[in-house]
Design an enzyme around this catalytic site. Structure first.
Site, PDB file in Angstrom:
ATOM      1  N   ASP A   1      17.412 -10.783  29.721  1.00 31.54           N
ATOM      2  CA  ASP A   1      16.277 -11.669  29.448  1.00 31.54           C
ATOM      3  C   ASP A   1      15.827 -12.307  30.756  1.00 31.54           C
ATOM      4  OD1 ASP A   1      14.471 -13.504  28.445  1.00 31.54           O
ATOM      5  OD2 ASP A   1      16.027 -14.919  27.798  1.00 31.54           O
TER       6      ASP A   1
ATOM      7  N   ASN B   1      13.090 -14.567  31.006  1.00 31.84           N
ATOM      8  CA  ASN B   1      12.332 -15.823  30.909  1.00 31.84           C
ATOM      9  C   ASN B   1      12.952 -16.867  29.983  1.00 31.84           C
ATOM     10  OD1 ASN B   1      11.883 -14.514  28.559  1.00 31.84           O
ATOM     11  ND2 ASN B   1       9.657 -14.694  28.566  1.00 31.84           N
TER      12      ASN B   1
ATOM     13  N   ASP C   1      13.801 -16.909  26.868  1.00 26.29           N
ATOM     14  CA  ASP C   1      13.497 -17.035  25.434  1.00 26.29           C
ATOM     15  C   ASP C   1      14.582 -16.385  24.569  1.00 26.29           C
ATOM     16  OD1 ASP C   1      13.007 -14.361  25.770  1.00 26.29           O
ATOM     17  OD2 ASP C   1      10.972 -14.388  24.955  1.00 26.29           O
TER      18      ASP C   1
ATOM     19  N   ASP D   1      13.898  -8.210  27.969  1.00 26.22           N
ATOM     20  CA  ASP D   1      12.498  -7.832  28.199  1.00 26.22           C
ATOM     21  C   ASP D   1      12.382  -6.848  29.361  1.00 26.22           C
ATOM     22  OD1 ASP D   1      12.794  -9.581  30.463  1.00 26.22           O
ATOM     23  OD2 ASP D   1      12.387 -11.268  29.105  1.00 26.22           O
TER      24      ASP D   1
ATOM     25  N   ASP E   1      10.664   5.925  22.793  1.00 19.79           N
ATOM     26  CA  ASP E   1      11.015   6.195  21.401  1.00 19.79           C
ATOM     27  C   ASP E   1       9.722   6.438  20.619  1.00 19.79           C
ATOM     28  OD1 ASP E   1      12.508   6.078  18.909  1.00 19.79           O
ATOM     29  OD2 ASP E   1      13.967   4.833  19.987  1.00 19.79           O
TER      30      ASP E   1
ATOM     31  N   ASP F   1      12.174   9.341  16.419  1.00 21.93           N
ATOM     32  CA  ASP F   1      12.787   8.644  15.295  1.00 21.93           C
ATOM     33  C   ASP F   1      12.559   9.402  13.976  1.00 21.93           C
ATOM     34  OD1 ASP F   1      14.093   6.102  14.525  1.00 21.93           O
ATOM     35  OD2 ASP F   1      12.301   5.843  13.298  1.00 21.93           O
TER      36      ASP F   1
ATOM     37  N   GLU G   1      15.959  12.664  16.536  1.00 21.45           N
ATOM     38  CA  GLU G   1      17.016  12.029  15.769  1.00 21.45           C
ATOM     39  C   GLU G   1      17.194  12.951  14.564  1.00 21.45           C
ATOM     40  OE1 GLU G   1      18.267   7.875  13.596  1.00 21.45           O
ATOM     41  OE2 GLU G   1      16.229   8.578  13.429  1.00 21.45           O
TER      42      GLU G   1
ATOM     43  N   HIS H   1      22.209   2.380  18.950  1.00 19.32           N
ATOM     44  CA  HIS H   1      21.779   1.104  18.367  1.00 19.32           C
ATOM     45  C   HIS H   1      21.932   1.069  16.844  1.00 19.32           C
ATOM     46  CE1 HIS H   1      18.541   3.815  17.734  1.00 19.32           C
ATOM     47  NE2 HIS H   1      17.965   2.971  16.902  1.00 19.32           N
ATOM     48  N   ASP H   2      22.213   2.214  16.229  1.00 23.67           N
ATOM     49  CA  ASP H   2      22.441   2.243  14.780  1.00 23.67           C
ATOM     50  C   ASP H   2      23.928   2.322  14.451  1.00 23.67           C
ATOM     51  OD1 ASP H   2      19.729   2.230  14.218  1.00 23.67           O
ATOM     52  OD2 ASP H   2      19.588   4.425  14.141  1.00 23.67           O
TER      53      ASP H   2
END
Ligand code: ISL
Ligand code: CA
Length: 591
Positions: A57, A59, A61, A65, A134, A236, A290, A365-366
């Site tokens: 990150d 910034n 938040d 990013d 993706d 995907d 995928e 990520h899954d």
């Protein structure tokens, strides 16, 4: 168009026409690999997958990013990887963390701007790293302009961009949704008195690929990114794109296997060939499906060079091992059967031995973290087993897709409470179990092994607050073990999992035998050790991996070990013989 430099003489012209027409273009000079398996940069590449929300990150938040990734490009380059695949970075209301796109040509506000994207792409290319995005084209967000139009009236020109079922025809035949609390892939919309189809959440309506305008929109959008210089797409749930729009009752052969039904639509391969013709073959890029619902019986249809469709796909069979059948991501207390594991990966190797090309991964990520699922995340074994699993991924005949953070040995976070989860899948499944009066504690316990958020916690950069990921409040909790497990500490240690991963990548780059070499399995019934050779052009490497915490002995049969020399291993010293293995030992021997 990118990379099509005008040649200065006829010979070069001929060559470039040949390369342009050949979908495995940019290939190094031919060599001794088997026909149908000729060399290509994407076969030799190591792909590093970054989940942008959780990388860095910039910034404060709490959300990773693009400027954050830019600030870490030197780190990425230091790994030696060739390709970075980024999960979706496009405009999105984030119902499913970017897998619900509201503008395919815009950058998600939380991630930055198009200028940031251009700077990121340049920064990667300057370092010799390719960038793969993706492609989420089976569905869009319900906040995409196409869907807003489509929903507005039955005669809107965008109506047929999605699948609608008019309510006067009664309820449509059942379709199952992955992320719906009621399992129902049809959502009734009173505005036009009709149902729309969503295989994923209600905010992810399925695009109607049977409509040629939709296909053209997607192909134009892909060309837009390729013209910017992007090097490929991960696609995907691409096997799901074609749908029988009469929506019959689920054919008997697919009862209990909706995924296989979704993945075998009537015009799937026609659309992929069209995509290749109109987009992929026009650029020097890679494509990977995928491969949800794809089996060894159907894999060749996607990836054989003469099909002119895609380059690679990744199957789900390996990451599905060790779960109880019929129960949602619930670990089998018996653990993962190594004989089954070896049989499965050997089968997938043989599928692509002469045609097509494979991929290999143990996390994404899954999926939960690979060391928790396939290794052992207890403090005494975490490093050893992480290194062992990385050794497996980097020495198989397939393109490795390596998930960020695995190089540090990051582990499952194992949340106790549903409130800690951010993933729509966990949250909706919890609700579903609750609605059915199911055992919520059992569900939460199982999620400690299987939940997707385990693999999505922020990258552990250093031992400062929030692991140096953010100065604000992270969108998903950081694993407390960051004080011990972080990149800064591992940089300083020559024996860290991080530096071991770098050594593995280097070895794979140096030794083409580890990329193209013939794979032979040894001691297939050994319940602990995975042993195989990789041979190519007179060189043979033996890989031995102990997947258990007990010492083990492998029967290496007739292999001549007299000149065996260990080139890499996860213990400081070589063992007395290649077949003798300590807890989670991994070694690569040259024979
Ligand atoms: O994540 C899964 C199991 O937990 C899969 O069933 C997953 O839903 C399936 O592999 C499709 O995944 C892809 O499409 C989804 C998205 O949520 C995933 O992150 C993505 O990889 C919908 O776009
Ligand atoms: Ca941010």
């Amino acid at each position: 168009m990118k990379k099509l430099v005008l040649p200065r003489n006829a010979a070069l012209l001929m060559l470039s026409i040949f390369l342009f027409m050949n979908c495995e273009n940019n290939a190094p000079t031919p060599d001794s690999t088997v026909p149908g398996n000729k060399p290509a940069w994407w076969k030799e590449a190591v792909v590093y997958q970054i989940y942008p929300r959780s990388f860095k990150d910039s910034n404060g938040d709490g959300v990773g990013d693009l400027p954050g990734i830019i600030s870490k490009l030197d780190y990425i380059q230091s790994l030696g990887v060739d390709v970075v695949w980024l999960n979706p970075i496009f405009s999105s209301p984030n119902d499913d963390n970017g897998y619900d796109i509201s503008d395919y040509r815009g950058i998600m506000k939380e991630f930055g701007t198009m200028d940031d994207f251009d700077a990121l792409l340049k920064g990667m290319h300057d370092r010799g790293i390719k960038l793969v995005l993706d492609l989420v084209a089976n569905h869009s967000s319900d906040e995409h302009e196409w869907f807003k139009q489509s929903r507005s009236s039955r005669d809107n020109p965008y109506r047929d961009y999605y699948h609608w079922w008019p309510a006067e025809k009664g309820k449509p035949a059942a379709r199952y949704s992955f992320f719906d609390v009621n399992n129902d892939a049809w959502k009734y919309d009173s505005l036009t008195d009709a149902y729309y189809l969503h295989y994923f959440s209600v905010k992810q309506p399925d695009l109607n690929w049977e409509n040629p305008k939709v296909r053209q929109e997607i192909f134009d959008m892909m060309n837009f990114w390729f013209d910017k210089g992007v090097d490929g797409f991960r696609m995907d749930v691409i096997p799901f794109i074609s749908t029988d729009t009469t929506f019959p009752q689920l054919p008997a052969q697919y009862h209990g296997d909706m995924v296989a039904y979704y993945a075998n639509g009537p015009h799937l391969h026609e659309y992929l060939r069209d995509m290749n013709d109109q987009v992929l073959r026009r650029h020097d890029v890679m494509s990977v499906a995928e491969g949800i619902g794809v089996t060894t019986a159907t894999a060749h249809d996607f990836v054989d060079a003469d099909r002119k469709e895609l380059n690679m796909l990744y199957h789900f069979e390996g990451v599905s091992l060790g779960y109880l059948p019929g129960k949602f991501k619930t670990p089998d207390p018996k653990g993962i059967d190594m004989v089954q594991f070896k049989t499965l990966y050997s089968k997938w190797d043989s599928v692509f031995a002469e045609r097509g090309w494979g991929t290999i991964y143990l996390g994404n990520h899954d999926q939960p973290r690979m060391v928790t699922r396939f290794g052992n995340d207890a403090p005494e074994y975490r490093e050893l087993s992480s290194k062992m699993l990385s050794t497996f991924l980097m020495t198989m005949r397939a393109t490795p897709y390596y998930y960020f953070g695995d190089e540090l040995g990051m582990c499952n976070i194992k949340f106790d409470r549903i409130e800690d989860y951010r993933d729509i899948e966990s949250i909706n499944m919890y609700q579903q179990v609750k609605n059915h009066g199911g055992d919520l504690q059992e569900f939460l316990d199982a999620q400690k092994t299987g939940a997707r958020d385990n693999g999505r916690t922020p990258f552990q950069w250093d031992n400062s607050p929030h692991a140096g990921f953010t100065t604000g409040a992270p969108w998903l909790k950081v694993n407390d073990n960051y004080l011990n497990i972080n990149a800064a500490a591992q940089e300083a240690n020559p024996n860290s999992t991080l530096n071991y991963f770098r050594a593995l990548v280097k070895l794979r780059k140096q030794e083409k035998a580890l990329v193209y070499g013939k794979y032979t399995l040894y001691d297939k019934d050994n319940p602990a050790v995975y042993a195989y050779t990789r041979s190519w052009e007179g060189k043979t490497f033996l890989v031995v991996l102990n997947f258990k915490s007990d010492t083990a002995v492998a029967n290496l049969g007739s292999l001549d070990l007299s000149k065996a020399k260990r080139v890499l291993g996860n213990y400081p010293d070589a063992n007395s013989a290649p077949g003798m293995l300590r807890a989670y030992e991994a070694a690569v021997w040259q024979l």
